[in-house]
Scaffold this active site. Structure first.
Site, PDB file in Angstrom:
ATOM      1  CG  HIS A 131      66.195  -6.033  11.170  1.00  0.00           C
ATOM      2  ND1 HIS A 131      66.158  -6.894  10.097  1.00  0.00           N
ATOM      3  CD2 HIS A 131      66.777  -6.723  12.190  1.00  0.00           C
ATOM      4  CE1 HIS A 131      66.683  -8.060  10.458  1.00  0.00           C
ATOM      5  NE2 HIS A 131      67.071  -7.980  11.710  1.00  0.00           N
TER       6      HIS A 131
ATOM      7  CB  CYS B 134      70.162  -8.842  10.259  1.00  0.00           C
ATOM      8  SG  CYS B 134      70.419  -9.251  12.008  1.00  0.00           S
TER       9      CYS B 134
END
Length: 510
Positions: free
Chosen positions: A433, A341
């Site tokens: 994630h 991310c």
């Protein structure tokens, strides 16, 4: 309405989240249809529900403990810190803007009380029991007027309150007594009693103190939970919890191969979803540690740059500490690096940010051929794809939109079309994630890392992260079942706080 309970704490990190999860797991094993609830959560560790709502990871974990699907109803207000003074406000799973602490507590918080109570009422109309988690301490008298997560919700919803204290910190009796004594008479009526957490030693030595506490407050202690390692799952507050120097490693069994694998996680500012690396730490022979110095990367077989709520700030921090140069050298030498991310964005060529930091054009580390533009609308999805020949599931929580201009696709669809991420040599980046929780993909990834690092490490063929998490949640349920007075706890959930509880002076100041 169904039964309910509010689990409060004498302090932050007293164990409210794990106790709430433990009660949920104990109840569901008794055939009770139960749901967790936290009106307002401040956390940088979040999760995406199936309907695309962002909630705290602790509530997602508690839903798993209750064996129900997490929804936005379980955490209607999520605050994601961007600094010591401001947070992004996420309402019913969607971001609604940035707000300073003064602005939030100055009026906005109280406006949300109706939404919070509506969500709780809907859950209570659906489930046999709703176990609510408070935040911080209910005795934060400076915030009581606008409170919607502790006594504010307990009184409005008429919930009995169980106060958890961490005895490992010391001063638990003073904390219990002081918490009650700083509440108004009206608030004290709902405080039913106490639960001691993280006790080490002979409980019989504690019992005289518990008897005296009962005599002083008129309130009983519902259990003494022993200290157990490995229960701090899905920590909440990424601004407060410092993991620098912390080590996570599997206690399941010895390594399968001849070598262990060392993973260094850069402890960047405003780390978000650092729980991503828990799946790595669950592998026998993988040692995960959080680092903040360049020299700590030298013996690492894999370096991870995790997610962050402040990508540009984290990039500046990496450069100031010499970590940016150390990561770039690793990548040039073909030594494994993974960015997740915000970490993926940091590895790219440049960032255009008029949303999060408002810094405009910022040069990245230039390791991956990726250009990132921050969009005002947040991406919140639960994608599925393939990587390294294995199925991958994950969830996305980001404002940054990546334009990948080269390298290899990291995660693709069934037809081989790129879905997300990028790989150049032994440097990988992805917005997803939770991808490492996919067992087959994690093993394939670790085999590649071991080969590139020259380690004779072999991933265990049968490690199931989901099964390990279930075992962990069962341990929480066992703690409640074995060390709490569950009959008394159920009466509390079903019937509310006992009548006639005494007032403990001085009470909250006028």
């Amino acid at each position: 309405m169904s039964g309910g309970l509010l689990v409060a704490g004498t302090t932050s990190d007293a164990g409210k989240s794990v106790v709430t999860a433990g009660i949920c797991r104990w109840l569901v094993r008794q055939g009770v249809k139960v749901a967790p609830f936290k009106a307002q959560n401040m956390s940088l560790n979040s999760f995406v529900t199936r309907e695309g709502a962002e909630i705290g990871r602790a509530q997602a974990m508690q839903a798993q403990a209750a064996r129900v699907e997490p929804t936005a109803l379980m955490n209607p207000v999520l605050l994601k810190p961007g600094s010591d003074r401001s947070s992004q406000v996420v309402l019913m799973g969607k971001p609604v803007g940035e707000m300073t602490a003064r602005g939030y507590h100055g009026g906005r918080q109280q406006q949300l009380l109706g939404t919070v109570l509506d969500c709780l009422a809907e859950l209570r109309g659906t489930y046999d029991a709703v176990i609510c988690e408070g935040a911080g301490s209910p005795a934060e008298i400076n915030l009581r007027r606008t409170d919607i997560v502790n006594m504010g919700i307990a009184r409005n919803a008429r919930l009995p309150v169980l106060v958890v204290g961490d005895i490992d910190r010391g001063g638990v009796f003073a904390s219990f007594f002081g918490t009650v004594a700083l509440l108004s008479p009206e608030d004290q009526e709902f405080v039913a009693g106490f639960l001691v957490n993280k006790f080490r030693g002979d409980v019989s030595l504690l019992e005289p103190g518990l008897d005296m506490l009962h005599g002083l407050t008129g309130r009983r202690t519902y259990g003494v939970l022993p200290f157990q390692h490995g229960l701090g799952i899905d920590e909440e507050d990424g601004l407060r919890v410092s993991l620098r120097g912390a080590v996570r490693e599997s206690t399941v069994s010895s390594p399968v191969g001849e070598d262990i694998l060392r993973v260094a996680v850069c402890a960047i500012p405003l780390m978000s979803n650092f729980t991503d690396v828990d799946a790595l730490a669950a592998e026998p022979g993988v040692v995960v540690r959080f680092v903040d110095r360049a020299e700590e990367l030298s013996d690492a077989d894999l370096v991870v740059i995790p997610g962050t709520r402040g990508t540009v700030k984290a990039l500046e921090w990496l450069r100031e500490r010499g970590l940016a140069d150390a990561v770039a050298r690793r990548a040039a030498e073909g030594r494994p690096v993974l960015g997740v991310c915000g970490g993926f964005q940091i590895l790219g060529e440049h960032i255009e940010d008029e949303v999060e930091s408002r810094e405009g054009h910022v040069d990245g580390l230039g390791i991956l051929p990726v250009r990132v533009r921050f969009a005002r609308e947040k991406t919140l999805t639960r994608p599925v794809g393939e990587a390294l020949g294995e199925r991958v599931e994950g969830y996305e929580i980001h404002h940054g939109v990546a334009d990948v201009t080269g390298g290899e696709a990291f995660i693709s669809d069934a037809d081989g079309h790129s879905l997300d991420g990028c790989r150049v040599g032994q440097t990988w980046g992805t917005h997803w994630h939770g991808s490492l929780e996919s067992d087959g993909f994690r093993r394939a990834f670790l085999r590649e890392v071991a080969a590139a690092a020259g380690r004779r490490f072999v991933p265990a063929p049968d490690t199931s992260f989901a099964a390990l998490r279930e075992e962990q949640l069962d341990r929480l349920g066992d703690l409640i079942e074995q060390h709490a007075d569950t009959d008394a706890l159920w009466r509390l959930i079903e019937s509310g706080a006992p009548q006639g509880l005494p007032f403990i002076p001085p009470g909250a100041p006028a």
